[in-house]
Design a protein around this motif. Structure first.
Motif, PDB file in Angstrom:
ATOM      1  N   ALA A  99       0.580  -1.059   0.158  1.00  0.00           N
ATOM      2  CA  ALA A  99      -0.060  -0.033  -0.141  1.00  0.00           C
ATOM      3  C   ALA A  99       0.855   1.344   0.011  1.00  0.00           C
ATOM      4  O   ALA A  99       0.704   2.215  -0.802  1.00  0.00           O
ATOM      5  CB  ALA A  99      -0.957  -0.158   1.289  1.00  0.00           C
ATOM      6  N   VAL A 100       1.972   1.328   0.736  1.00  0.00           N
ATOM      7  CA  VAL A 100       2.878   2.427   0.825  1.00  0.00           C
ATOM      8  C   VAL A 100       3.516   2.655  -0.632  1.00  0.00           C
ATOM      9  O   VAL A 100       3.336   3.693  -0.908  1.00  0.00           O
ATOM     10  CB  VAL A 100       4.005   2.266   1.808  1.00  0.00           C
ATOM     11  CG1 VAL A 100       5.229   3.087   1.710  1.00  0.00           C
ATOM     12  CG2 VAL A 100       3.532   2.067   3.249  1.00  0.00           C
ATOM     13  N   ALA A 101       3.849   1.537  -1.322  1.00  0.00           N
ATOM     14  CA  ALA A 101       4.415   1.475  -2.617  1.00  0.00           C
ATOM     15  C   ALA A 101       3.151   2.201  -3.409  1.00  0.00           C
ATOM     16  O   ALA A 101       3.717   3.229  -4.364  1.00  0.00           O
ATOM     17  CB  ALA A 101       4.926   0.270  -2.935  1.00  0.00           C
ATOM     18  N   GLY A 102       2.149   1.582  -3.284  1.00  0.00           N
ATOM     19  CA  GLY A 102       1.178   2.397  -4.138  1.00  0.00           C
ATOM     20  C   GLY A 102       0.902   3.777  -4.106  1.00  0.00           C
ATOM     21  O   GLY A 102       0.623   4.649  -4.884  1.00  0.00           O
ATOM     22  N   ILE A 103       0.898   4.269  -2.669  1.00  0.00           N
ATOM     23  CA  ILE A 103       0.559   5.603  -2.349  1.00  0.00           C
ATOM     24  C   ILE A 103       1.929   6.435  -2.851  1.00  0.00           C
ATOM     25  O   ILE A 103       1.553   7.350  -3.442  1.00  0.00           O
ATOM     26  CB  ILE A 103       0.756   5.699  -0.819  1.00  0.00           C
ATOM     27  CG1 ILE A 103      -0.620   5.255  -0.192  1.00  0.00           C
ATOM     28  CG2 ILE A 103       0.904   7.405  -0.349  1.00  0.00           C
ATOM     29  CD1 ILE A 103      -0.780   5.030   1.073  1.00  0.00           C
ATOM     30  N   ARG A 104       3.025   6.069  -2.761  1.00  0.00           N
ATOM     31  CA  ARG A 104       4.327   6.814  -3.250  1.00  0.00           C
ATOM     32  C   ARG A 104       4.139   7.197  -4.894  1.00  0.00           C
ATOM     33  O   ARG A 104       4.373   8.132  -5.336  1.00  0.00           O
ATOM     34  CB  ARG A 104       5.387   5.895  -2.908  1.00  0.00           C
ATOM     35  CG  ARG A 104       5.906   6.008  -1.639  1.00  0.00           C
ATOM     36  CD  ARG A 104       7.397   5.741  -1.687  1.00  0.00           C
ATOM     37  NE  ARG A 104       7.897   6.414  -0.098  1.00  0.00           N
ATOM     38  CZ  ARG A 104       8.187   5.502   0.996  1.00  0.00           C
ATOM     39  NH1 ARG A 104       8.066   4.246   0.764  1.00  0.00           N
ATOM     40  NH2 ARG A 104       8.290   5.835   2.069  1.00  0.00           N
ATOM     41  N   GLU A 105       3.578   5.789  -5.585  1.00  0.00           N
ATOM     42  CA  GLU A 105       3.468   5.833  -7.085  1.00  0.00           C
ATOM     43  C   GLU A 105       2.360   7.016  -7.360  1.00  0.00           C
ATOM     44  O   GLU A 105       2.627   7.794  -8.154  1.00  0.00           O
ATOM     45  CB  GLU A 105       3.323   4.514  -7.471  1.00  0.00           C
ATOM     46  CG  GLU A 105       3.085   4.348  -8.994  1.00  0.00           C
ATOM     47  CD  GLU A 105       4.491   4.754  -9.515  1.00  0.00           C
ATOM     48  OE1 GLU A 105       5.540   4.367  -9.156  1.00  0.00           O
ATOM     49  OE2 GLU A 105       4.617   5.186 -10.732  1.00  0.00           O
ATOM     50  N   ALA A 106       1.335   6.852  -6.779  1.00  0.00           N
ATOM     51  CA  ALA A 106       0.348   7.804  -7.060  1.00  0.00           C
ATOM     52  C   ALA A 106       0.476   9.262  -6.785  1.00  0.00           C
ATOM     53  O   ALA A 106       0.459  10.115  -7.669  1.00  0.00           O
ATOM     54  CB  ALA A 106      -1.013   7.345  -6.078  1.00  0.00           C
TER      55      ALA A 106
END
Ligand code: SF4
Ligand code: SF4
Lengths: 116, 340
Positions: B153-160
């Motif tokens: 989820a953290v990786a997804g947030i960073r990407e977004a």
């Protein structure tokens, strides 16, 4: 809802104090497929997602086993409802998951799969 | 508060229009559930407990848009299931943004990086990814019953965020939550750079399989008071100040179940996002035929007794914010001083 409580496999007979309305209500709460037995003996299996009991001609609504629908069946056409499908809510509580996790840790050190 | 001014203005103007028209009951956020399928199976989640043919089904974009038009709410929240598993999520979001609806796409973010890389979404002030985050790594992975999801989820947030999207978090709290860990969590989310956070106590709805670990009202007040007292100025919450104060026990609000109406493949859900007491075939029918007086804490309904969930009480808080000078002043003061 305690884990152990499930209506899975229940084949109620209407009468003797058990009304169709009560069985419909249980079927509406049930998280699995049910089989609606019509008064003419025909059967339809599916997920009963709605019921409307306070109208002139009360009815239930369901999606059949293929997901087609919604089908509408009037109470007057229903003989009974059998709880034939797996209860998808049974045994899936957080408490059950915690118990399974502890047991898995003891045996292998690995956590259980989600929903176990 | 971290809600952008344009969004705040759009919501305020909408509320005022409803009031000028004399509408007693109006929706604020449409909860649009295009599917129930999910790539997680969190304990306590009743949303995914359906037989396979139901989990395979989803609404069409046309059905979704019809519901949006019928309802008319300025904000659309897309929970699920996992909306990123909805095959038409890109076109649906595009259509909603084109209609100037403020969209909160509620996701566990496991698929977020992949969908962003596929070019499914464009950054817009109307689109926000609302990422399910139930705490720091240990707490979140435990809540979603799978190791490693927090990092995904953290990786997804960073990407977004790197791609210029609005990102918020949504957190459901249960019995046993450690307020100090939650304060660390707020810091961690702010460090990540999210726009704001949404928090709410979980609810022990009758079809949820797990009753024991949901918060009761008094316990919830204690927890939120400890968690939110002396809030750090850098913490931003993407929800109304009055709702946060309500969680802390500072307001005695009543539920507004029609504020966040829910639409899914079964129809318009009565009376709210949590309870499934039946379905209406149209929004008008939902509003006209639901026995609203049977719900809310004061109704005496057992199912509502301990409920403090955002979908019932956030609309009440928003209504109070714009319905009186006192509500507005309280919100402005809290925003300026950073105090709750
Ligand atoms: S991610 Fe959301 S919808 Fe999926 S199982 Fe968890 S709580 Fe339910
Ligand atoms: S208090 Fe409101 S939101 Fe909560 S369960 Fe009752 S009707 Fe639903």
């Amino acid at each position: 809802m305690p884990d152990e409580t499930t209506l899975e496999g229940w084949t109620p007979e209407i009468g003797g104090g058990l009304t169709l309305e009560e069985v419909v209500e249980r079927a509406f709460d049930y998280r699995g497929n049910v089989t609606v037995v019509r008064t003419d003996g025909a059967e339809v299996e599916g997920y009963l997602f709605n019921r409307c009991g306070d109208v002139a001609a009360p009815f239930v609504e369901l999606f059949d086993g293929n997901g087609d629908g919604p089908l509408t069946i009037r109470y007057a056409e229903i003989r009974t409802i059998r709880f034939t499908g797996r209860d998808t809510a049974a045994g899936n509580s957080y408490a059950a998951w915690l118990r399974a996790r502890e047991a898995a840790k003891k045996t292998s050190g690995a956590p259980p799969a989600a929903g176990a | 508060m971290s809600v952008p001014l344009s969004q705040m203005w759009a919501v305020a103007a909408y509320v005022l229009r409803q009031r000028l028209r004399g509408r007693r009951r109006y929706p604020l956020v449409l909860m649009l559930e295009p599917l129930f399928r999910c790539n997680l199976a969190c304990a306590g989640c009743g949303k995914i407990q359906y037989p396979p043919q139901i989990l395979r089904k989803h609404l069409s974009v046309e059905q979704c848009l019809r519901a949006v038009e019928e309802c008319g709410a300025p904000m659309v929240s897309i929970p699920g299931g996992e909306p990123l598993m909805y095959p038409e999520i890109g076109p649906l979001v595009r259509e909603l943004v084109a209609r100037k609806k403020y969209v909160y796409l509620c996701t566990n973010a496991i698929l977020l990086g992949e969908k962003l890389a596929a070019g499914l979404f464009e950054p817009s002030k109307y689109l926000s990814f609302s990422v399910h985050m139930d705490g720091l790594r240990a707490e979140h992975d435990e809540a979603v019953c799978r190791e490693g999801v927090f990092e995904e989820a953290v990786a997804g947030i960073r990407e977004a965020l790197a791609r210029g999207f609005r990102v918020t978090t949504n957190t459901t709290l249960f019995e046993g939550t450690n307020p100090l860990r939650m304060r660390e969590f707020f810091d961690a989310m702010m460090d990540l750079g999210v726009e704001g956070m949404m928090i709410s106590p979980g609810y022990s709805y009758s079809k949820a399989p797990d009753q024991e670990h949901f918060l009761r009202r008094q316990r919830a007040h204690e927890l939120f008071s400890r968690m939110l007292s002396h809030p750090k100025r850098r913490w931003k919450f993407n929800q109304s100040t009055l709702f946060l104060q309500f969680l802390m026990g500072k307001h005695d609000f009543e539920c507004t179940p029609w504020g966040n109406p829910t639409y899914n493949m079964f129809g318009w859900q009565r009376p709210c996002y949590l309870l499934q007491e039946g379905y209406a075939s149209s929004f008008a029918e939902l509003m006209a035929t639901t026995r609203w007086e049977q719900y809310g804490q004061r109704s005496g309904n057992d199912k509502c007794r301990d409920c403090m969930v955002h979908c019932g009480y956030e609309p009440t808080a928003v209504h109070h914010t714009f319905a009186s000078w006192r509500g507005l002043r309280g919100t402005v003061v809290a925003t300026l001083t950073g105090r709750l």
